[in-house]
Design a protein around this motif. Structure first.
Motif, short mmCIF file in Angstrom:
data_model
loop_
_atom_site.label_atom_id
_atom_site.label_comp_id
_atom_site.label_asym_id
_atom_site.label_seq_id
_atom_site.Cartn_x
_atom_site.Cartn_y
_atom_site.Cartn_z
N SER A 21 123.50 -30.79 3.38
CA SER A 21 124.34 -31.73 4.14
C SER A 21 124.92 -31.05 5.37
O SER A 21 124.95 -31.63 6.46
N LYS A 23 119.01 -38.67 -3.29
CA LYS A 23 120.15 -39.45 -2.77
C LYS A 23 120.43 -39.05 -1.31
O LYS A 23 120.62 -39.91 -0.43
N GLU A 55 120.32 -41.34 2.03
CA GLU A 55 121.49 -41.50 2.92
C GLU A 55 121.12 -41.22 4.37
O GLU A 55 121.72 -41.78 5.29
N HIS A 56 120.15 -40.33 4.56
CA HIS A 56 119.80 -39.95 5.95
C HIS A 56 118.45 -40.48 6.38
O HIS A 56 117.90 -40.03 7.39
#
Ligand code: PLP
Length: 412
Positions: A176, A214, A218-219
Motif C-alpha cells: 500500500s 483485496k 481496491e486499486h
C-alpha cells in the motif's frame, strides 16, 4: 558449482540420468524443475514422436485447433473464472511479458509491482520485473521503467522482524505504501509466484493472498500468478492458485507443461482480458506442434484420476522425511514446502544464511551420492531445493532423502 559437462549424460530414464559409463544419477530436482513427468514418460514420448513424424510446425494461423484443445483442458482446472488463453510463447519469461502487456493494454495503466526475491525470467524485461537486482547489474535495459518491487512475505526471515500470527501483515501494508508514495499512480498489475521458487521456496502465510486480492481490487490492478514453477501438479493441485485460493486474473505457465522437457508456455486469463492482437505478441515457435502436443499429452497424464492425489501423498512423505532431517541437523534452519516442491534453508551456527554450505551440499550430493540438487537464487542463495518429478516413486523419495542424509552428515 556442479561440474556437469554437456555431453556427460547419454540417457534419461524416469527420474534418473545415466552417464557414458552407465552410472546412474538420481535427479532430485526434475531437470530445471520442468520435467514434471520425468525424462521419458512413455505417453508423452509416444505422442511427441508421432507428431514429429506427421507435422512439427505450421504457422500459428493453422495451429489454433490444436492450441484450443490444450487451452480448453487448462481452463477446466483454472480458478476465478479464467476461461481464455494465449499460447504464442515458448518460455516462461515471455509468457510473463505477455501477461503484463495484457494488464497494461486492458487497464491503460503502466506500473508493474512484484516481490523482492521473485524470479519471472531471464529476458531483460523479465529480469527487470524480478526481485533479484544483482542479476540486472550489467544490463542497463533491464531497469524496467514503471517496475516497483515490494518486500516478500518471507516469514522465516521476516523483513519487518515480526512474526505470524500477530504481524498485522506489514508486508501487505508495505505494498500500500509503495502504491501511495512510489508508484506513478497508474498501476496495471501485480505479479506474484504462489511459492517464490528461485527465491528460496518461500510460502506466504495464510491470509496473505486474500489480502493481496483485496488490495488489487481496491486499486484496479490485475493480479497475475506466475505458475511457471508451481503449475501443472507440482503442489498436488493443477494450479497452486487453487491450493492457496489466490483468485488471480491471469496465470502464466511453462516448465512442467512440457512434461518431459519440451519447451512450451501458456497464458490463461479471464476472457475480458483476451485483448492482445497477434501482431502484439507472438513468437515463431510459440505454438509449434511439438510443444502443443507435449502439453496436451502431459495434461492427459496429470489429469488421470488419482494422479494429483498421489502427488499430494508423495509430497507428505517427502515433507515428513525432510522434517526428520530438519530435526537431526542444526544446519537446516527450516524445511518448507508443499506437494513435491520443497526447500531446505541452510544456516550457520548463528542462524544466518549459509550460502557456502548450501553449495557444498549440492556439490557433494552430486559427486559423492550421484544425487542432483539445485540451490536458490542461481547458486547465490542458501536454500537447497528438492523437487523430484511428479512421477517419483515412494522408494525413490526414500533414496533421495537417504542420500541427502549422508551428505548432511559429511558436511556437518
Ligand atoms: C517462476 C518462474 N517464472 C518464470 C521463469 C522463466 O521461465 P523460462 O526460463 O522458461 O523463461 C522461471 C524460470 O526459472 C520461473 O521459475
Amino acid at each position: 558449482m556442479q561440474t556437469l559437462t554437456k555431453d556427460r549424460f547419454r540417457y534419461g530414464k524416469g527420474i534418473r540420468l545415466i552417464d557414458d559409463s552407465g552410472v546412474e544419477y538420481l535427479d532430485g530436482v526434475s531437470g530445471t524443475f520442468n520435467l514434471s513427468l520425468g525424462y521419458n514418460h512413455p505417453h508423452v514420448v509416444e505422442k511427441v514422436q508421432e507428431q514429429v513424424g506427421n507435422l512439427s510446425h505450421m504457422s500459428s494461423t493453422f495451429t489454433e485447433p490444436y492450441v484450443d484443445e490444450v487451452l480448453a483442458h487448462l481452463v477446466e482446472y483454472a480458478p476465478n473464472g479464467i476461461d481464455a488463453g494465449w499460447m504464442r510463447d515458448i518460455t516462461g519469461s515471455t509468457a510473463n511479458e505477455c501477461a503484463t502487456k495484457i494488464a497494461q493494454k486492458y487497464t491503460g495503466a503502466n506500473d508493474i509491482i512484484s516481490l523482492f526475491l521473485s524470479h519471472h525470467g531471464q529476458t531483460q524485461f523479465a529480469t527487470g520485473i524480478s526481485g533479484n537486482a544483482f542479476r540486472r547489474r550489467k544490463f542497463p535495459n533491464s531497469a524496467v521503467p514503471n517496475s516497483l518491487h515490494v518486500p516478500a512475505p518471507y516469514c522465516y526471515r521476516c523483513p519487518f522482524n515480526s512474526s505470524q500470527p500477530n504481524c498485522g501483515f506489514q508486508c501487505i501494508e508495505a505494498i500500500s505504501d509503495q502504491i501511495e508514495y512510489a508508484s506513478s499512480g497508474s498501476i496495471a498489475c501485480m505479479i506474484i509466484e504462489p511459492i517464490l521458487g528461485n527465491g528460496g521456496n518461500i510460502i506466504p502465510p495464510e491470509g496473505y493472498f486474500q489480502r493481496l486480492r483485496k488490495l488489487c481490487d481496491e486499486h484496479n490492478m490485475i493480479l497475475i500468478a506466475d505458475e511457471v514453477q508451481t503449475g501443472i501438479g507440482r503442489t498436488g493441485y493443477m494450479f497452486a492458485s487453487e491450493l492457496f485460493d489466490i483468485k488471480p486474473d491471469i496465470i502464466t505457465l511453462a516448465k512442467g507443461l512440457g512434461g518431459i522437457g519440451v519447451p512450451v508456455a501458456a497464458v490463461i486469463m479471464q476472457s475480458r482480458l483476451d485483448v492482445l492482437e497477434k501482431h502484439e505478441h507472438s513468437f515463431t515457435s510459440g505454438s509449434n506442434l511439438i510443444s502443443v502436443t507435449a502439453a496436451k499429452s502431459t495434461l492427459e497424464v496429470v489429469s488421470e484420476p488419482g494422479f494429483l492425489d498421489e502427488v499430494k501423498l508423495k509430497g507428505e512423505i517427502l515433507g515428513d522425511l525432510l522434517g526428520e532431517l530438519d530435526m537431526k541437523y542444526a544446519s537446516i534452519g527450516e524445511a518448507r514446502g508443499v506437494g513435491l516442491m520443497w526447500g531446505l534453508e541452510i544456516v550457520d551456527q548463528d542462524g544466518a544464511p549459509d550460502v557456502a554450505k548450501a553449495n557444498a551440499i549440492i556439490e557433494r550430493a552430486f559427486s559423492d551420492q550421484h544425487l542432483i540438487l539445485r540451490g536458490s537464487r542461481y547458486g547465490f542463495g542458501n536454500v537447497v531445493k528438492v523437487r523430484p518429478s511428479l512421477t517419483v516413486t515412494e522408494d525413490e523419495i526414500a533414496q533421495i532423502v537417504d542420500k541427502l542424509d549422508a551428505v548432511l552428515k559429511s558436511v556437518g
